[in-house]
Write a protein that holds these residues in place. Structure first.
Motif, PDB file in Angstrom:
ATOM      1  N   GLY A 100     -16.889  59.718 -34.398  1.00 18.46           N
ATOM      2  CA  GLY A 100     -17.393  59.082 -35.609  1.00 18.46           C
ATOM      3  C   GLY A 100     -17.436  60.113 -36.713  1.00 18.46           C
ATOM      4  N   ARG A 101     -18.335  59.915 -37.676  1.00 18.58           N
ATOM      5  CA  ARG A 101     -18.436  60.853 -38.788  1.00 18.58           C
ATOM      6  C   ARG A 101     -19.056  62.181 -38.362  1.00 18.58           C
ATOM      7  NH1 ARG A 101     -20.693  56.320 -40.960  1.00 18.58           N
ATOM      8  NH2 ARG A 101     -22.702  57.334 -41.282  1.00 18.58           N
ATOM      9  N   GLU A 102     -19.840  62.155 -37.298  1.00 19.38           N
ATOM     10  CA  GLU A 102     -20.534  63.354 -36.843  1.00 19.38           C
ATOM     11  C   GLU A 102     -19.972  63.782 -35.489  1.00 19.38           C
ATOM     12  OE1 GLU A 102     -25.054  64.055 -35.420  1.00 19.38           O
ATOM     13  OE2 GLU A 102     -24.800  63.345 -37.486  1.00 19.38           O
ATOM     14  N   PRO A 103     -19.300  64.951 -35.398  1.00 18.50           N
ATOM     15  CA  PRO A 103     -18.697  65.370 -34.120  1.00 18.50           C
ATOM     16  C   PRO A 103     -19.730  65.491 -33.010  1.00 18.50           C
ATOM     17  CG  PRO A 103     -17.898  66.738 -35.932  1.00 18.50           C
ATOM     18  CD  PRO A 103     -19.046  65.928 -36.476  1.00 18.50           C
ATOM     19  N   VAL A 104     -19.289  65.174 -31.809  1.00 20.38           N
ATOM     20  CA  VAL A 104     -20.132  65.262 -30.620  1.00 20.38           C
ATOM     21  C   VAL A 104     -19.867  66.588 -29.928  1.00 20.38           C
ATOM     22  CG1 VAL A 104     -20.649  64.255 -28.365  1.00 20.38           C
ATOM     23  CG2 VAL A 104     -20.079  62.767 -30.301  1.00 20.38           C
ATOM     24  N   VAL A 181     -28.006  57.505 -36.099  1.00 15.77           N
ATOM     25  CA  VAL A 181     -27.349  58.613 -35.388  1.00 15.77           C
ATOM     26  C   VAL A 181     -26.295  58.066 -34.440  1.00 15.77           C
ATOM     27  CG1 VAL A 181     -27.686  60.511 -33.758  1.00 15.77           C
ATOM     28  CG2 VAL A 181     -29.344  60.119 -35.594  1.00 15.77           C
ATOM     29  N   LEU A 182     -26.634  56.989 -33.744  1.00 18.56           N
ATOM     30  CA  LEU A 182     -25.701  56.364 -32.813  1.00 18.56           C
ATOM     31  C   LEU A 182     -24.434  55.926 -33.536  1.00 18.56           C
ATOM     32  CD1 LEU A 182     -25.862  55.591 -29.752  1.00 18.56           C
ATOM     33  CD2 LEU A 182     -26.438  53.279 -30.514  1.00 18.56           C
ATOM     34  N   ALA A 183     -24.586  55.329 -34.701  1.00 16.91           N
ATOM     35  CA  ALA A 183     -23.437  54.859 -35.474  1.00 16.91           C
ATOM     36  C   ALA A 183     -22.576  56.031 -35.933  1.00 16.91           C
ATOM     37  CB  ALA A 183     -23.913  54.050 -36.679  1.00 16.91           C
ATOM     38  N   ARG A 184     -23.207  57.095 -36.436  1.00 14.80           N
ATOM     39  CA  ARG A 184     -22.446  58.250 -36.913  1.00 14.80           C
ATOM     40  C   ARG A 184     -21.729  58.961 -35.782  1.00 14.80           C
ATOM     41  NH1 ARG A 184     -27.225  59.538 -39.660  1.00 14.80           N
ATOM     42  NH2 ARG A 184     -27.527  61.349 -38.298  1.00 14.80           N
ATOM     43  N   LEU A 186     -20.857  57.783 -32.632  1.00 17.47           N
ATOM     44  CA  LEU A 186     -19.897  57.028 -31.845  1.00 17.47           C
ATOM     45  C   LEU A 186     -18.870  56.287 -32.692  1.00 17.47           C
ATOM     46  CD1 LEU A 186     -22.222  55.476 -29.112  1.00 17.47           C
ATOM     47  CD2 LEU A 186     -21.042  57.677 -29.102  1.00 17.47           C
ATOM     48  N   GLY A 187     -19.087  56.248 -34.000  1.00 16.80           N
ATOM     49  CA  GLY A 187     -18.146  55.553 -34.864  1.00 16.80           C
ATOM     50  C   GLY A 187     -18.257  54.049 -34.787  1.00 16.80           C
ATOM     51  N   ILE A 188     -19.461  53.528 -34.493  1.00 12.64           N
ATOM     52  CA  ILE A 188     -19.667  52.084 -34.441  1.00 12.64           C
ATOM     53  C   ILE A 188     -20.432  51.633 -35.683  1.00 12.64           C
ATOM     54  CG2 ILE A 188     -19.646  52.027 -31.929  1.00 12.64           C
ATOM     55  CD1 ILE A 188     -22.665  51.875 -31.942  1.00 12.64           C
ATOM     56  N   HIS A 189     -20.379  50.344 -35.966  1.00 15.38           N
ATOM     57  CA  HIS A 189     -21.066  49.823 -37.151  1.00 15.38           C
ATOM     58  C   HIS A 189     -22.571  49.885 -36.931  1.00 15.38           C
ATOM     59  CE1 HIS A 189     -22.236  47.096 -40.407  1.00 15.38           C
ATOM     60  NE2 HIS A 189     -21.039  47.353 -40.918  1.00 15.38           N
ATOM     61  N   ILE A 190     -23.306  50.106 -38.011  1.00 11.55           N
ATOM     62  CA  ILE A 190     -24.752  50.254 -37.918  1.00 11.55           C
ATOM     63  C   ILE A 190     -25.415  48.990 -37.359  1.00 11.55           C
ATOM     64  CG2 ILE A 190     -25.060  49.553 -40.317  1.00 11.55           C
ATOM     65  CD1 ILE A 190     -27.211  52.080 -38.323  1.00 11.55           C
ATOM     66  N   THR A 191     -24.874  47.806 -37.682  1.00 11.07           N
ATOM     67  CA  THR A 191     -25.480  46.577 -37.160  1.00 11.07           C
ATOM     68  C   THR A 191     -25.322  46.476 -35.647  1.00 11.07           C
ATOM     69  OG1 THR A 191     -23.438  45.347 -37.610  1.00 11.07           O
ATOM     70  CG2 THR A 191     -25.142  45.315 -39.310  1.00 11.07           C
ATOM     71  N   VAL A 192     -24.194  46.977 -35.140  1.00  9.81           N
ATOM     72  CA  VAL A 192     -23.989  46.997 -33.685  1.00  9.81           C
ATOM     73  C   VAL A 192     -24.968  47.969 -33.040  1.00  9.81           C
ATOM     74  CG1 VAL A 192     -22.352  47.516 -31.842  1.00  9.81           C
ATOM     75  CG2 VAL A 192     -21.566  46.368 -33.919  1.00  9.81           C
ATOM     76  N   ALA A 193     -25.143  49.137 -33.661  1.00  6.16           N
ATOM     77  CA  ALA A 193     -26.075  50.122 -33.126  1.00  6.16           C
ATOM     78  C   ALA A 193     -27.498  49.582 -33.091  1.00  6.16           C
ATOM     79  CB  ALA A 193     -26.008  51.400 -33.965  1.00  6.16           C
ATOM     80  N   VAL A 194     -27.893  48.885 -34.145  1.00  8.75           N
ATOM     81  CA  VAL A 194     -29.243  48.313 -34.211  1.00  8.75           C
ATOM     82  C   VAL A 194     -29.424  47.250 -33.132  1.00  8.75           C
ATOM     83  CG1 VAL A 194     -30.789  46.883 -35.603  1.00  8.75           C
ATOM     84  CG2 VAL A 194     -29.620  48.839 -36.636  1.00  8.75           C
ATOM     85  N   ALA A 195     -28.395  46.399 -32.939  1.00 12.93           N
ATOM     86  CA  ALA A 195     -28.496  45.351 -31.924  1.00 12.93           C
ATOM     87  C   ALA A 195     -28.668  45.937 -30.528  1.00 12.93           C
ATOM     88  CB  ALA A 195     -27.253  44.461 -31.976  1.00 12.93           C
ATOM     89  N   TRP A 196     -27.927  46.996 -30.239  1.00 11.25           N
ATOM     90  CA  TRP A 196     -28.055  47.621 -28.925  1.00 11.25           C
ATOM     91  C   TRP A 196     -29.400  48.322 -28.779  1.00 11.25           C
ATOM     92  CZ3 TRP A 196     -25.704  46.908 -24.537  1.00 11.25           C
ATOM     93  CH2 TRP A 196     -24.452  46.302 -24.540  1.00 11.25           C
ATOM     94  N   GLN A 197     -29.868  48.898 -29.850  1.00 11.22           N
ATOM     95  CA  GLN A 197     -31.162  49.580 -29.786  1.00 11.22           C
ATOM     96  C   GLN A 197     -32.277  48.588 -29.488  1.00 11.22           C
ATOM     97  OE1 GLN A 197     -33.269  51.348 -33.363  1.00 11.22           O
ATOM     98  NE2 GLN A 197     -32.286  53.149 -32.509  1.00 11.22           N
ATOM     99  N   ARG A 198     -32.221  47.424 -30.118  1.00 10.76           N
ATOM    100  CA  ARG A 198     -33.239  46.407 -29.863  1.00 10.76           C
ATOM    101  C   ARG A 198     -33.126  45.868 -28.442  1.00 10.76           C
ATOM    102  NH1 ARG A 198     -32.585  43.422 -35.745  1.00 10.76           N
ATOM    103  NH2 ARG A 198     -33.973  44.825 -36.886  1.00 10.76           N
ATOM    104  N   ALA A 199     -31.890  45.695 -27.976  1.00  9.94           N
ATOM    105  CA  ALA A 199     -31.694  45.176 -26.625  1.00  9.94           C
ATOM    106  C   ALA A 199     -32.226  46.140 -25.568  1.00  9.94           C
ATOM    107  CB  ALA A 199     -30.207  44.919 -26.373  1.00  9.94           C
ATOM    108  N   SER A 200     -32.198  47.422 -25.873  1.00  7.95           N
ATOM    109  CA  SER A 200     -32.652  48.419 -24.906  1.00  7.95           C
ATOM    110  C   SER A 200     -34.137  48.738 -25.080  1.00  7.95           C
ATOM    111  CB  SER A 200     -31.846  49.716 -25.065  1.00  7.95           C
ATOM    112  OG  SER A 200     -32.095  50.308 -26.327  1.00  7.95           O
TER     113      SER A 200
END
Length: 217
Positions: A100-104, A181-184, A186-200
């Protein structure tokens, strides 16, 4: 594609919408709105597969790296197949990979696998041209990366089903990281990251509100 038994709707939908945009067909294939994360989460199976890929030297290095990127960093085969040497950043102390935007920063021993992967690349795209081929996972045609279908097939041969493995990885990562942080990372959309965060049950907004209330009492 309209029957209940149809498979690969997602891939077919992408193709039909592309073909219509190119004026090659008049067919319509509406995109399906994502309803949020679902499916069985098996973290033990995930870690068992990851340990095998990390330590089994009998497996092809490229398959080990690709599988670990799915299991640990929730990457789709289509994304992995497009990685180039420019996505890998190596220095004397660490190996970083830009997903994503932030190297791992890669942990051991995954860092060594990625560090040495360029010299071990297989596929016609890299044969006799290791120094100039840009693809980290070259495919069967010169100058082209491995196809996402072929990569997913190779992972299935190792017992890794990309969709389920990615869901498990996202579920776990979402419990430990803020959505931004998850979005940056992994390169995923912020709405996807939020949905997974709530699910977990890792909703950082709720956590911050609860922490604030605790601090005020």
């Amino acid at each position: 594609m309209t029957s209940d038994q149809a498979t690969r709707r997602r891939e077919t939908g992408h193709f039909v919408r592309w073909a219509k945009k190119q004026k090659l067909t008049s067919l319509d294939f509406p995109a399906t709105r994502w309803g949020g994360p679902s499916g069985t989460i098996d973290t033990e199976a995930r870690w068992g597969q990851a340990r095998r890929l990390l330590h089994d030297d009998a497996l092809a290095p490229e398959d080990r790296v690709a599988g670990l990127l799915v299991l640990l960093y929730a990457q789709w085969p289509s994304t992995i197949s497009r990685l180039t040497l420019d996505h890998v950043h190596v220095d004397d102390e660490q190996v970083r990979l830009s997903l994503g935007r932030e190297p791992v920063i890669l942990p051991e021993p995954l860092d060594d696998l990625v560090r040495h992967l360029p010299a071990r690349r297989r596929g016609h795209a890299a044969i006799g041209d290791h120094a100039t081929s840009p693809w980290l996972f070259p495919g069967g045609q010169p100058g082209r990366p491995i196809s996402s279908f072929r990569l997913a097939e190779r992972l299935r041969d190792l017992g890794i089903h990309s969709g389920q493995a990615r869901s498990t990885a996202l579920f776990q990562l979402a419990t430990d990281l803020p959505a931004a942080v998850l979005a940056r990372m992994l390169g995923i959309h912020i709405t996807v990251a939020v949905a997974w965060q709530r699910a977990s049950s890792g909703d950082w907004t709720t956590y911050a509100a609860e922490a604030s209330r605790r601090n005020n009492t």
